[in-house]
Design a protein around this motif. Structure first.
Motif: not given
Length: 1578
Positions: A484-498
């Motif tokens: 039951n979590l809130s949705k991410p914002t429309k412009d949210w992108q997962p962070p880049s990872k090494g």
């Protein structure tokens, strides 16, 4: 059927039998449920009680019960380790053994210790994690609380405690020192026989000594042996069987007969021991295992690294190409196939109720990733950042929530650490085995947040404030529910990872049981998925059925990672469902036409047994049946059986794919599905003996000692494998050599988190050629698997390093041992195949321990018979001995999260003594072959066993010359001179007799208070002046002359409790020329066991009258006493409570001071009753020496808290005050039992400078006042005044007790240098005594190993095998001692162990015997040295010791010679040619387990017997057996023959606090100890 309540136990037997038959018919399907209920109702109607609806426990319906019972039968037996060849081998081995092996003695167990099925501790089911090795929990195990009261380990609280209350030992305490009776015997006095004497006390009738070549208690002194336990004579026949003792209860057999049985068993031909050697300087060196010259050696060429096939992309089955990482795969399938199912979970009824589509998976993953980074902990300032570790805590029936959380963490760049749910039901150690280790790992990972589901969070235990509690060993965690979590914002992108950062951490357990975390990087995770996709030929849309734990290992790699990477549909079968329906996974394969199933061999085995479900099963769609534990050699049986059963159902032979995996290297190998080439699979029949030597040797198919291995597939695509040696540097193995498999690939684990050194040794291995050159530039990872590489790159695994046991020069695998054990009558005995096998290190070698869960309601005989058969089977098939075999109740061993046996926790519990087994069999005699070779002697024909170690062909004069040549100082020391010049003015010096001194004092200082008697409330109970004592003694003298009609020289027994009346009676006897004999009165609450001692001393001392009080006379004439000793047979009884008023005409004066003054009787620690004659001259000389040593003057106050019946206690209580004139404050030890503070408080109140006590009193104070020192300080108790606190003893100083006492009361001002010990013995009661102005006591550390060989080697404090010894007081004035060889009588050099000989004016003049035989007089009282000072006459003390010159200066300016007492010569045990002092072995035993409150050792027919008192529940008794055996082996190189566990208070203690080991031995052999458990070590 109406709710009914019927007590089945009250039903008639025929009704119960009919009910049982009904149940059987229902379970077998021979009757319908309706018919069952009708018949049962008809049977129970006459006996049932109607219950109001809604009340009472809701029992399962008969149909449910029947269903459970039917299912139960499916998995009742675990045959995963079954092999026809192994079973046949075991049967053949047992048949051979049965022809020649004598029967082993059955251990004795008190009935209350027997573990019946109805006594088991209740076990709770576990929704999150349950049985790995068993599917059902129908038999609940319950606790084994001991019946009766709990017991106290403290000293006796009262001398008058009821000793005859119960035959099963109610709460009793040890009477350390008492007012009446030498000992209290707990338990029924009819069962537990006499205290100090046998009932039949005709002294012409000897008790024959047992034929024990190791026993040195057969004293050379002519004295009367007294038996503590035997009520009738114990006669020992030449065969060692005890006769003449009535058996008063059902027993498995007499102890002595069992020992004979044990000896017969030990005489059987054993394997040839390892080569023996012995060097005198290094006698402690253990045998080192020597290589077997006939052992097979590897003959092949050196192995070259074996590469797998190349990873070729793109794959033909995936035209679009593989995703470039897992997030991309999730994005691809979550968008393009968003309606396709990703995960399906079966509910408890086997219905696929819960589904998760790829679209839902993607959206939930994004929500969790967004919330983790942007919402969680922001308000509290505890936000989660990229790279932080979080715990994933999800139950095993909720893979949907887990997969969402796992990918949410991966998407957010947070590192998930999947762990088990720490449920409340698993808070107990046995259920939550290893939980603290996981908690420690989370702490080291700095985990602050735990993700969980809502249902799981609700089930977690909460505190009163509603927060989740902190679990044992876990860090404080914040909990986050991933629903039951809130949705991410429309412009949210997962962070880049090494790519080289940690992706997840998988926990695993090291061989030492510690929990570590393997770091898997993002690169590794991606590479692993690609490799498995190629190796297993996965493609999009395939259906996989997974039974494994999805949180780690194969279940995680295939069910969570590869499935999403390839867009597959996974059906998870919760383990709780498998327990109810073992065929559920096969039904799902059939229903969903699954291509892949991921199982363990046990799932195949259980599926085989569920035959009712087989008819609808179809495996035609299954192209790959992945066997996750295929690396276990014993999975082969399940694979073959499964294939033969289901080939008709469409199962293809090439679909069965065993795989090998490791937490460090991840997937090691997997057999490819749909194999084509002939080399794609293989199996080998190998010699187990060859494997134990690390060599691959093919065996014949019919061999009974062969092991059949199947391959685990080929080297993985893109990987390279080598085999390296198991020990030492990583040298490459030969092609026919067994070693550790190592993998080099892009998908292996990176490191153990935070453990750099361990990581380097495991994850960065560079193999070497035999000449030391590097074999490769690449780094390899150790897999922990043991095996070899076959032709065509096939991987064969024959075990794991975790299960490897190195015994001497051979290696054995725990799985092989388990298979052998299960082949021994498994149907009858082992509970669901639950066996733990591990090794422990004892005496520099590994020893095998087997712990098995036995079925409920197994009898003792069945258990022991099975155990003995297991020993024979393992010995025959593996040629190795089992060190310990233990049985525990069903479902009792610590469990892993999935219910399997938690091996490390089991081992830990075993070693710490908290496993509580139901049965134990130790076999040290057969296993331990690396003991040093025994010392060998060639004794003279007339040498006694006690003197054997001292015998040598070297003459004493040769030794003496050698010492002179070496410049060694001869061992002798003496106290200062008994000069007369300093005391010319002392009138007491003018008198030679104590009677004259008392009369003189009554005239010169009539009102001087000489004695004050205190009670428990520290109130002066009685005071007496010189004049009062003199008058009282005169009146007692009149009583003896008038009423007694006694003559000069008659012996009079004084039977009084400690007090002034005893002193007056003593001088009353002397006043009329009678010889007093002080005797402890019988204990009023334990007359049966203490009266015979009184009777014995009265008879042996030839007393013609008894002086005593009215109370004691009534006691002697009581009905209870009359049943033991006829009241008319006592000598004349004279009551001093009724004295004549007349004055004595004249005080008797002996014609010469050499005449007898008094007789001193005492029972020695070896159980000998010895009486010595003390002359008037010796008595006054001893008093004078004491006066000089302790500076005793009339102005002094001296506090005495000891027994006044023998030795220095008698002298201090009755003689010393009269001679020196000081004021004695008398405190009976019984008052200290009532009030432990009375002695020290009195010392403080009277500001006493010198005080004397016994060890019993000191122990009472240490135990009773341990927590009360601050309260005493508040009451004003101050011990600064004490300059000398001396323990009166005839033994080695108990340094541990004196140190504890000093440290405890230092806060009250007690000086450490004030506490000391004295030394005396039968021939001279006062040899050493610490005076106030003497140098402080010296301590030294000696090597125990040298001491066993009669040498003294001084070592530093803290050295291994060091023993701390304290000086036994300073030699009294006029005393000279030498150290002599007890056999040759030659004088020893300084710091050499020998017998202490003493020359002194106050030595006793001889033994008092009723035989008139003075043959021992010259040897013991008038011995001469063969070398050195040959003119002086010495008395032999019978104690071993040595003298060491110290740096301290005496009052005469000379350097001080300290005397150290090591132990009594008669007490020593000679085993394996070495001399052991019982106290040293007992100290080791006491340290073995915290519940051992006391112990004693003795020998019988060359066997060492250890008796331990258990201060705990009876179910803890068997924990002590292995720990005691281990401790004695490790520290003394001795094998314990018999371990006897008894209640507190059973080991007899005499009035001086010394153990009566020989009485204990008599009681044990006469079956009178009522032991909790007796273990006969094989």
């Amino acid at each position: 059927m109406a709710d009914i309540e019927v007590d089945i136990t009250l039903l008639p037997e025929d009704v119960r039998e009919k009910l049982a038959e009904l149940d059987l018919e229902l379970s077998e399907g021979d009757i319908t449920r309706k018919g069952y209920e009708k018949k049962k109702t008809r049977l129970l109607t006459p006996y049932m009680k109607q219950q109001p609806p809604g009340q009472g426990p809701s029992a399962p319906s008969p149909s449910t019960a029947a269903q459970r019972k039917a299912q139960r039968r499916l998995t009742r037996e675990d045959n995963r380790y079954h092999s026809e060849i192994r079973t046949e081998a075991v049967m053949q081995a047992l048949a051979m053994h049965n022809k020649r092996v004598p029967v082993m003695p059955l251990p004795s167990k008190r009935t209350s210790v027997n573990y019946h099925g109805q006594q088991r501790r209740e076990r709770h089911g576990d929704s999150s994690s349950d049985d790995d090795d068993s599917v059902f929990d129908e038999e609940h195990s319950r606790g084994f609380q001991r019946g009766g009261n709990s017991r106290d380990s403290g000293a006796s609280s009262s001398s008058y405690s009821d000793a005859g209350a119960s035959p099963h030992h109610q709460a009793q305490e040890r009477p350390r020192s008492q007012q009446f009776g030498n000992f209290i015997i707990p338990g029924n006095t009819a069962r537990h026989a006499l205290a100090d004497v046998m009932q039949n006390s005709r002294h012409s009738h000897h008790i024959s000594q047992p034929p024990d070549v190791t026993n040195n208690a057969k004293s050379l002194r002519q004295a009367d042996r007294v038996g503590r336990y035997n009520q009738s004579s114990v006669r020992i026949t030449t065969t060692g069987n005890v006769t003449g003792v009535e058996d008063d209860g059902p027993r498995h057999g007499k102890v002595s007969a069992k020992i004979q049985q044990l000896l017969n068993t030990l005489k059987r031909p054993k394997r040839r021991p390892l080569k023996e050697y012995f060097m005198d300087e290094d006698e402690h060196t253990l045998e080192m295992p020597t290589a077997d010259p006939n052992a097979p050696k590897p003959e092949g060429n050196e192995l070259t690294p074996v590469p797998g096939e190349q990873l070729v992309f793109p794959l033909p089955q995936i035209p679009s190409g593989l995703p470039h990482n897992l997030e991309a795969a999730l994005q691809r399938y979550g968008s393009s196939s968003f309606k396709a199912n990703a995960v399906t979970v079966l509910d408890q009824h086997g219905k696929p109720s819960y589904n998760l589509t790829y679209g839902k998976l993607l959206s939930r993953t994004q929500k969790i990733a967004f919330n983790l980074l942007h919402k969680v902990g922001h308000k509290e300032g505890m936000s989660i950042k990229l790279g932080d570790r979080v715990a994933l805590v999800y139950p095993n029936n909720d893979p949907i929530s887990f997969i969402c959380a796992f990918y949410g963490c991966v998407m957010a760049g947070v590192v998930p650490v999947p762990v088990e749910v720490p449920l409340t039901k698993r808070v107990s150690d046995r259920h939550d085995a290893g939980g603290a280790g996981v908690g420690f790992l989370l702490g080291s990972l700095s985990v602050c947040w735990a993700l969980t589901s809502e249902a799981c969070f609700k089930g977690l235990p909460k505190s009163s404030s509603g927060e989740v509690i902190t679990f044992k060993g876990w860090p404080k965690l914040n909990w986050f529910v991933t629903e039951n979590l809130s949705k991410p914002t429309k412009d949210w992108q997962p962070p880049s990872k090494g790519e080289d950062v940690p992706a997840y951490i998988e926990y695993t357990i090291n061989k030492d049981g510690s929990t570590v975390g393997v770091t898997v990087t993002r690169n590794t995770m991606f590479c692993h998925c690609r490799t498995l996709t190629v190796g297993c030929n996965y493609s999009e849309g395939e259906v996989m059925v997974c039974v494994l734990d999805f949180k780690r290992d194969v279940g995680l790699w295939h069910g969570i990672l590869c499935s999403v990477f390839n867009g597959m549909h996974v059906i998870f079968i919760p383990y709780s469902l498998m327990k109810v329906d073992p065929a559920s996974w096969m039904k799902m394969v059939t229903k969903y036409k699954a291509c892949v199933a991921v199982v363990k061999s046990r799932d195949m085995h259980w599926g085989l047994l569920a035959q009712k479900d087989h008819k609808d099963i179809s495996f035609t769609s299954l192209r790959m049946l992945l066997v996750a534990d295929g690396a276990n050699p014993w999975s082969l049986t399940s694979c073959d059986s499964f294939l033969s059963a289901f080939q008709a159902k469409g199962l293809k032979a090439d679909a069965i794919c065993p795989c090998a995996s490791s937490s460090e290297a991840l997937t090691v190998s997997v057999r490819r599905p749909g194999r084509t080439s002939s080399s794609a699979t293989g199996r080998g029949i190998l010699s187990m003996q060859g494997l134990s030597f690390g060599v691959v040797r093919v065996d014949s198919e019919n061999s009974l000692t062969s092991l059949t291995l199947q391959d685990c597939g080929q080297v993985m695509p893109g990987a390279v494998m080598v085999v390296i040696r198991l020990e030492g540097a990583p040298y490459l193995c030969k092609t026919d050599e067994v070693g550790e498999l190592c993998v080099c690939s892009g998908y292996t684990g990176a490191a153990y988190w935070g453990l750099q050194g361990l990581s380097t040794a495991t994850f960065q291995v560079q193999p070497l050629h035999s000449d030391g050159r590097l074999a490769a530039d690449k780094m390899y990872v150790r897999t922990g698997l043991i095996g070899f590489l076959g032709p065509g790159g096939l991987v064969f695994v024959c075990g794991s390093k975790e299960g490897l046991m190195q015994i001497a020069t051979r290696r054995h695998n725990t799985d092989d041992i388990i298979a052998t054990v299960l082949a021994v009558e498994p149907m009858k005995f082992i509970y669901r195949g639950r066996i733990a096998v591990f090794s422990i290190s004892v005496l520099k070698d590994e020893r095998i321990v087997i712990i098995a869960e036995q079925r409920p309601d197994c009898t003792e005989e069945e258990s022991f018979q099975w155990m003995s058969r297991v020993l024979q089977a393992v010995d025959s098939i593996h040629q190795v001995g089992v060190y310990c075999l233990a049985l525990v109740p069903p479902n009792y061993l610590p469990k892993t999260p999935l219910g399997g046996i938690h091996l490390y926790e089991t081992k830990k519990k075993f070693l710490e003594g908290s496993l509580h087994p139901a049965n134990v069999l130790m076999c040290p005699h057969t296993c331990v072959t690396n003991l040093p070779k025994p010392r060998e002697f060639h004794p003279a024909f007339d040498a006694s066993p006690a003197d054997l170690p001292f015998h040598s062909d070297v003459t004493p004069s040769a030794v003496h010359v050698g010492n002179i040549v070496q410049g060694a100082r001869m061992a002798w020391a003496q106290g200062r001179d008994l000069g007369i010049g300093e005391e010319d003015g002392d009138a007491s010096r003018k008198h030679q007799f104590l009677t004259e001194i008392l009369r003189w004092r009554s005239q010169s200082t009539p009102d001087h208070i000489m004695f004050t008697m205190l009670n428990a409330r520290m109130q002066p109970h009685l005071t007496v002046t010189c004049s009062q004592l003199h008058k009282r003694a005169e009146r007692i003298g009149c009583l003896l002359m008038e009423k007694g009609g006694l003559n000069t020289g008659d012996h009079v027994a004084l039977i009084y409790p400690p007090g002034i009346e005893l002193i007056a009676a003593f001088y009353g006897c002397l006043y009329v020329g009678c010889v007093p004999v002080t005797i402890r009165p019988p204990h009023p609450q334990n007359v049966g066991s203490t009266l015979p001692t009184v009777r014995m001393i009265v008879e042996v001392s030839k007393s013609v009258a008894i002086l005593t009080s009215t109370f004691v006379i009534k006691l002697l004439k009581s009905k209870e006493a009359g049943a033991i000793v006829e009241s008319k047979t006592w000598p004349k009884l004279l009551d001093t409570d009724d004295l004549p008023k007349r004055k004595l005409a004249a005080v008797y004066r002996a014609p010469t001071p050499e005449m007898i003054c008094y007789l001193d009787f005492s029972v020695s620690t070896t159980g000998m009753l010895a009486g010595v004659k003390m002359s008037h001259a010796a008595a006054t000389a001893l008093c004078r020496a004491q006066k000089l040593q302790c500076e005793l003057y009339p102005s002094r106050d001296v506090a005495l808290c000891l027994d006044p019946y023998c030795g220095l206690g008698l002298v201090l209580w009755c003689l010393s005050s009269v001679y020196s004139g000081h004021h004695s404050i008398l405190i009976p030890p019984s008052e200290v039992e009532t009030n432990p503070a009375v002695w020290l408080s009195s010392v403080s109140v009277y500001k006493v400078r010198d005080t004397f006590c016994s060890y019993g009193v000191m122990e009472l104070c240490t135990r009773g006042l341990g927590t009360s020192t601050s309260a005493l300080k508040a009451k004003g108790v101050n011990l600064v005044c004490v300059r000398a606190c001396c323990v009166i003893a005839e033994e080695r100083p108990r340094i541990q007790l004196t140190t504890s006492f000093t440290k405890l009361f230092a806060s009250l001002g007690l000086s450490p240098r004030a506490v000391s010990t004295s030394f005396g013995c039968r021939v001279n009661v006062g040899i050493g005594l610490q005076g106030a102005s003497c140098p402080e006591p010296t301590t030294v550390y000696v090597d125990l190993r040298a001491l066993r060989n009669d040498r003294v080697t001084l070592v530093e404090k803290g050295s291994p095998h060091s023993l701390c010894l304290m000086e036994s007081g300073k030699l009294l004035p006029g005393v000279k001692v030498v150290i002599a060889n007890p056999e040759t009588k030659g004088q020893c050099a300084d710091s050499h162990l020998g017998e202490i000989w003493v020359s002194s004016p106050h030595s006793a003049t001889g033994y008092f015997t009723i035989y008139g035989d003075d043959s021992l007089h010259q040897d013991h009282f008038d011995s001469r040295l063969a070398t050195g000072d040959t003119q002086t006459s010495y008395a032999r003390t019978g104690f071993l010791g040595f003298i060491r010159r110290t740096e301290l200066t005496q009052s005469d300016g000379e350097r001080h010679d300290a005397i150290f007492v090591v132990g009594g010569l008669d007490e020593t045990i000679v085993l394996r040619g070495m001399r052991y002092h019982p106290i040293d072995v007992e100290t080791s035993v006491l340290r073995a387990h915290r519940k051992i409150c006391e112990c004693a050792v003795f020998t019988w027919t060359n066997l060492l017997v250890v008796v331990v008192e258990l201060d705990g529940n009876e179910n803890e008794a068997l924990d002590l057996v292995p720990l005691v055996t281990n401790a004695v082996l490790e520290e003394h190189y001795l094998i314990v023959g018999v371990v006897v566990v008894v209640d507190p208070g059973v080991i007899p203690i005499n009035s001086r606090g010394e153990k009566q080991r020989m009485h204990l031995r008599d009681g044990f052999l006469a079956d009178q100890l009522d032991p909790i458990y007796v273990a006969y070590n094989m």
